[in-house]
Structure formats: structure tokens, C-alpha cells
Design a protein around this motif. Structure first.
Motif, PDB file in Angstrom:
ATOM      1  N   MET A   1       0.850  -1.164   0.000  1.00  6.57           N
ATOM      2  CA  MET A   1       0.000   0.000   0.000  1.00  6.57           C
ATOM      3  C   MET A   1       0.903   1.237   0.000  1.00  6.57           C
ATOM      4  SD  MET A   1      -3.173   0.792   2.572  1.00  6.57           S
ATOM      5  CE  MET A   1      -4.408  -0.379   2.094  1.00  6.57           C
ATOM      6  N   THR A   2       0.557   2.173  -0.793  1.00  8.04           N
ATOM      7  CA  THR A   2       1.381   3.376  -0.869  1.00  8.04           C
ATOM      8  C   THR A   2       1.053   4.314   0.269  1.00  8.04           C
ATOM      9  OG1 THR A   2      -0.177   4.617  -2.221  1.00  8.04           O
ATOM     10  CG2 THR A   2       1.394   3.194  -3.392  1.00  8.04           C
ATOM     11  N   LEU A   3       1.923   5.256   0.450  1.00  3.93           N
ATOM     12  CA  LEU A   3       1.745   6.254   1.508  1.00  3.93           C
ATOM     13  C   LEU A   3       0.482   7.069   1.272  1.00  3.93           C
ATOM     14  CD1 LEU A   3       2.924   7.435   4.051  1.00  3.93           C
ATOM     15  CD2 LEU A   3       4.283   8.973   2.656  1.00  3.93           C
ATOM     16  N   THR A   4       0.182   7.366   0.023  1.00  9.58           N
ATOM     17  CA  THR A   4      -1.022   8.128  -0.307  1.00  9.58           C
ATOM     18  C   THR A   4      -2.273   7.336   0.051  1.00  9.58           C
ATOM     19  OG1 THR A   4       0.178   9.134  -2.157  1.00  9.58           O
ATOM     20  CG2 THR A   4      -2.223   9.333  -2.177  1.00  9.58           C
ATOM     21  N   ALA A   5      -2.290   6.062  -0.228  1.00  7.45           N
ATOM     22  CA  ALA A   5      -3.440   5.223   0.092  1.00  7.45           C
ATOM     23  C   ALA A   5      -3.645   5.126   1.603  1.00  7.45           C
ATOM     24  CB  ALA A   5      -3.266   3.839  -0.511  1.00  7.45           C
ATOM     25  N   VAL A   6      -2.571   5.006   2.343  1.00 10.65           N
ATOM     26  CA  VAL A   6      -2.653   4.946   3.807  1.00 10.65           C
ATOM     27  C   VAL A   6      -3.215   6.263   4.348  1.00 10.65           C
ATOM     28  CG1 VAL A   6      -1.310   4.791   5.931  1.00 10.65           C
ATOM     29  CG2 VAL A   6      -0.814   3.242   4.031  1.00 10.65           C
ATOM     30  N   ALA A   7      -2.720   7.376   3.823  1.00  7.61           N
ATOM     31  CA  ALA A   7      -3.204   8.685   4.251  1.00  7.61           C
ATOM     32  C   ALA A   7      -4.686   8.837   3.940  1.00  7.61           C
ATOM     33  CB  ALA A   7      -2.396   9.790   3.589  1.00  7.61           C
ATOM     34  N   LEU A   8      -5.102   8.365   2.783  1.00  3.28           N
ATOM     35  CA  LEU A   8      -6.507   8.438   2.390  1.00  3.28           C
ATOM     36  C   LEU A   8      -7.383   7.607   3.326  1.00  3.28           C
ATOM     37  CD1 LEU A   8      -8.596   9.486   0.399  1.00  3.28           C
ATOM     38  CD2 LEU A   8      -8.125   7.477  -1.021  1.00  3.28           C
ATOM     39  N   VAL A   9      -6.946   6.415   3.657  1.00  2.04           N
ATOM     40  CA  VAL A   9      -7.700   5.549   4.579  1.00  2.04           C
ATOM     41  C   VAL A   9      -7.819   6.210   5.954  1.00  2.04           C
ATOM     42  CG1 VAL A   9      -7.639   3.355   5.830  1.00  2.04           C
ATOM     43  CG2 VAL A   9      -7.163   3.408   3.373  1.00  2.04           C
ATOM     44  N   ILE A  10      -6.745   6.786   6.439  1.00  2.00           N
ATOM     45  CA  ILE A  10      -6.762   7.456   7.748  1.00  2.00           C
ATOM     46  C   ILE A  10      -7.722   8.634   7.717  1.00  2.00           C
ATOM     47  CG2 ILE A  10      -5.374   8.835   9.340  1.00  2.00           C
ATOM     48  CD1 ILE A  10      -3.032   6.928   8.694  1.00  2.00           C
ATOM     49  N   MET A  11      -7.716   9.386   6.624  1.00  2.00           N
ATOM     50  CA  MET A  11      -8.597  10.541   6.509  1.00  2.00           C
ATOM     51  C   MET A  11     -10.063  10.103   6.478  1.00  2.00           C
ATOM     52  SD  MET A  11      -8.362  13.739   3.873  1.00  2.00           S
ATOM     53  CE  MET A  11      -8.858  12.842   2.412  1.00  2.00           C
ATOM     54  N   VAL A  12     -10.378   9.045   5.772  1.00  2.00           N
ATOM     55  CA  VAL A  12     -11.754   8.542   5.714  1.00  2.00           C
ATOM     56  C   VAL A  12     -12.207   8.076   7.095  1.00  2.00           C
ATOM     57  CG1 VAL A  12     -13.206   6.669   4.808  1.00  2.00           C
ATOM     58  CG2 VAL A  12     -11.697   7.943   3.273  1.00  2.00           C
ATOM     59  N   ILE A  13     -11.353   7.378   7.802  1.00  2.00           N
ATOM     60  CA  ILE A  13     -11.684   6.909   9.150  1.00  2.00           C
ATOM     61  C   ILE A  13     -11.929   8.093  10.077  1.00  2.00           C
ATOM     62  CG2 ILE A  13     -10.766   5.734  11.192  1.00  2.00           C
ATOM     63  CD1 ILE A  13      -9.398   3.768   9.233  1.00  2.00           C
ATOM     64  N   ALA A  14     -11.114   9.124   9.984  1.00  2.00           N
ATOM     65  CA  ALA A  14     -11.274  10.317  10.822  1.00  2.00           C
ATOM     66  C   ALA A  14     -12.599  11.012  10.529  1.00  2.00           C
ATOM     67  CB  ALA A  14     -10.111  11.266  10.613  1.00  2.00           C
ATOM     68  N   VAL A  15     -12.949  11.136   9.262  1.00  2.00           N
ATOM     69  CA  VAL A  15     -14.209  11.797   8.886  1.00  2.00           C
ATOM     70  C   VAL A  15     -15.399  10.992   9.391  1.00  2.00           C
ATOM     71  CG1 VAL A  15     -15.675  12.424   6.918  1.00  2.00           C
ATOM     72  CG2 VAL A  15     -13.249  13.030   6.909  1.00  2.00           C
ATOM     73  N   LEU A  16     -15.360   9.678   9.203  1.00  2.35           N
ATOM     74  CA  LEU A  16     -16.457   8.833   9.677  1.00  2.35           C
ATOM     75  C   LEU A  16     -16.579   8.877  11.198  1.00  2.35           C
ATOM     76  CD1 LEU A  16     -16.117   5.722   7.346  1.00  2.35           C
ATOM     77  CD2 LEU A  16     -17.853   7.516   7.251  1.00  2.35           C
ATOM     78  N   GLY A  17     -15.446   8.861  11.885  1.00  2.00           N
ATOM     79  CA  GLY A  17     -15.458   8.937  13.346  1.00  2.00           C
ATOM     80  C   GLY A  17     -16.049  10.247  13.821  1.00  2.00           C
ATOM     81  N   SER A  18     -15.712  11.320  13.153  1.00  2.00           N
ATOM     82  CA  SER A  18     -16.240  12.633  13.513  1.00  2.00           C
ATOM     83  C   SER A  18     -17.755  12.675  13.314  1.00  2.00           C
ATOM     84  CB  SER A  18     -15.560  13.707  12.668  1.00  2.00           C
ATOM     85  OG  SER A  18     -16.094  14.964  12.950  1.00  2.00           O
ATOM     86  N   ALA A  19     -18.232  12.098  12.222  1.00  2.00           N
ATOM     87  CA  ALA A  19     -19.673  12.073  11.953  1.00  2.00           C
ATOM     88  C   ALA A  19     -20.416  11.274  13.018  1.00  2.00           C
ATOM     89  CB  ALA A  19     -19.939  11.489  10.569  1.00  2.00           C
ATOM     90  N   VAL A  20     -19.831  10.173  13.438  1.00  2.00           N
ATOM     91  CA  VAL A  20     -20.454   9.346  14.478  1.00  2.00           C
ATOM     92  C   VAL A  20     -20.498  10.113  15.800  1.00  2.00           C
ATOM     93  CG1 VAL A  20     -20.144   7.266  15.883  1.00  2.00           C
ATOM     94  CG2 VAL A  20     -19.880   7.142  13.403  1.00  2.00           C
ATOM     95  N   GLU A  21     -19.419  10.806  16.130  1.00  2.00           N
ATOM     96  CA  GLU A  21     -19.393  11.596  17.373  1.00  2.00           C
ATOM     97  C   GLU A  21     -20.453  12.683  17.353  1.00  2.00           C
ATOM     98  OE1 GLU A  21     -15.536  13.106  18.376  1.00  2.00           O
ATOM     99  OE2 GLU A  21     -14.609  11.135  18.225  1.00  2.00           O
ATOM    100  N   ARG A  22     -20.623  13.357  16.221  1.00  2.00           N
ATOM    101  CA  ARG A  22     -21.650  14.404  16.120  1.00  2.00           C
ATOM    102  C   ARG A  22     -23.041  13.813  16.305  1.00  2.00           C
ATOM    103  NH1 ARG A  22     -18.418  16.025  11.820  1.00  2.00           N
ATOM    104  NH2 ARG A  22     -19.918  15.195  10.315  1.00  2.00           N
ATOM    105  N   LYS A  23     -23.281  12.657  15.727  1.00  2.00           N
ATOM    106  CA  LYS A  23     -24.584  12.007  15.863  1.00  2.00           C
ATOM    107  C   LYS A  23     -24.842  11.607  17.318  1.00  2.00           C
ATOM    108  CE  LYS A  23     -28.326  10.120  14.175  1.00  2.00           C
ATOM    109  NZ  LYS A  23     -29.401  10.899  13.607  1.00  2.00           N
ATOM    110  N   ILE A  24     -23.836  11.079  17.980  1.00  2.00           N
ATOM    111  CA  ILE A  24     -23.970  10.700  19.393  1.00  2.00           C
ATOM    112  C   ILE A  24     -24.240  11.936  20.249  1.00  2.00           C
ATOM    113  CG2 ILE A  24     -22.701   9.819  21.406  1.00  2.00           C
ATOM    114  CD1 ILE A  24     -21.376   7.805  19.470  1.00  2.00           C
ATOM    115  N   ASP A  25     -23.519  13.024  19.996  1.00  2.00           N
ATOM    116  CA  ASP A  25     -23.759  14.267  20.735  1.00  2.00           C
ATOM    117  C   ASP A  25     -25.190  14.754  20.538  1.00  2.00           C
ATOM    118  OD1 ASP A  25     -21.199  14.300  21.759  1.00  2.00           O
ATOM    119  OD2 ASP A  25     -20.436  15.738  20.279  1.00  2.00           O
ATOM    120  N   LYS A  26     -25.665  14.704  19.306  1.00  2.00           N
ATOM    121  CA  LYS A  26     -27.034  15.131  19.014  1.00  2.00           C
ATOM    122  C   LYS A  26     -28.042  14.265  19.765  1.00  2.00           C
ATOM    123  CE  LYS A  26     -30.186  15.931  15.154  1.00  2.00           C
ATOM    124  NZ  LYS A  26     -30.369  15.852  13.701  1.00  2.00           N
TER     125      LYS A  26
END
Length: 92
Positions: A1-26
Motif C-alpha cells: 500500500m502506498t503512503l497516499t493510500a494509507v493517508a486516504l484511509v486514515i482521513m476517511v476513518i477520521a471523517v467517519l469517526g467525527s460524523a459518528v461523534e456528532r450524531k452521538i452528541d445530538k
């Protein structure tokens, strides 16, 4: 896996985690609103919500240990910090 692909996966996980946290807060805010409304209805009707045994909380209040009483209230009832603080202040 390239460095770009790893960075992309980490970014997607962070965005999804943030969305879940916002939903839980709501959901937590909505639950708190509904709890307050039910409390007001019970108070208006002159009814009391069945409460777990709060003798340890009262004992801590008598000893002047308000913070410990709040902590005990939270442990007994499962209430959040704000709700526990308000309840203990009403008791004391």
C-alpha cells in the motif's frame, strides 16, 4: 500500500469517526431534553419518579462532601454530571 493510500484511509476513518461523534452528541442532547420534559410533567402531576436508594448520597451531603455526593449519585442513577449536580443541590 502506498503512503497516499494509507493517508486516504486514515482521513476517511477520521471523517467517519467525527460524523459518528456528532450524531452521538445530538442524540445525547435530545435525550437530555426529553428527560427534562418528563421531569416537568411528573412534577406538574405531583408524581415522583421511582428513585434508587439514595441514602449514601444523603449521608455524604450531611458530612459536607458535596463532590463525593455528586459522584455517588451518578454511580447510583447513571445520571450525567449536570443532572447529578442539580439533583444533589436540590437534596441539600
Amino acid at each position: 500500500m502506498t503512503l497516499t493510500a494509507v493517508a486516504l484511509v486514515i482521513m476517511v476513518i477520521a471523517v467517519l469517526g467525527s460524523a459518528v461523534e456528532r450524531k452521538i452528541d445530538k442524540l445525547n442532547r435530545r435525550t437530555a431534553q426529553l428527560t427534562r420534559k418528563v421531569d416537568l410533567i411528573l412534577e406538574h402531576l405531583g408524581l415522583e419518579e421511582p428513585q434508587p436508594e439514595l441514602a449514601p448520597v444523603r449521608a455524604l451531603l450531611v458530612e459536607g462532601k458535596k463532590m463525593h455526593a455528586i459522584k455517588a449519585y451518578r454511580e447510583i442513577t447513571g445520571a450525567d454530571l449536570k443532572e447529578a449536580k442539580e439533583a444533589v443541590e436540590r437534596m441539600g
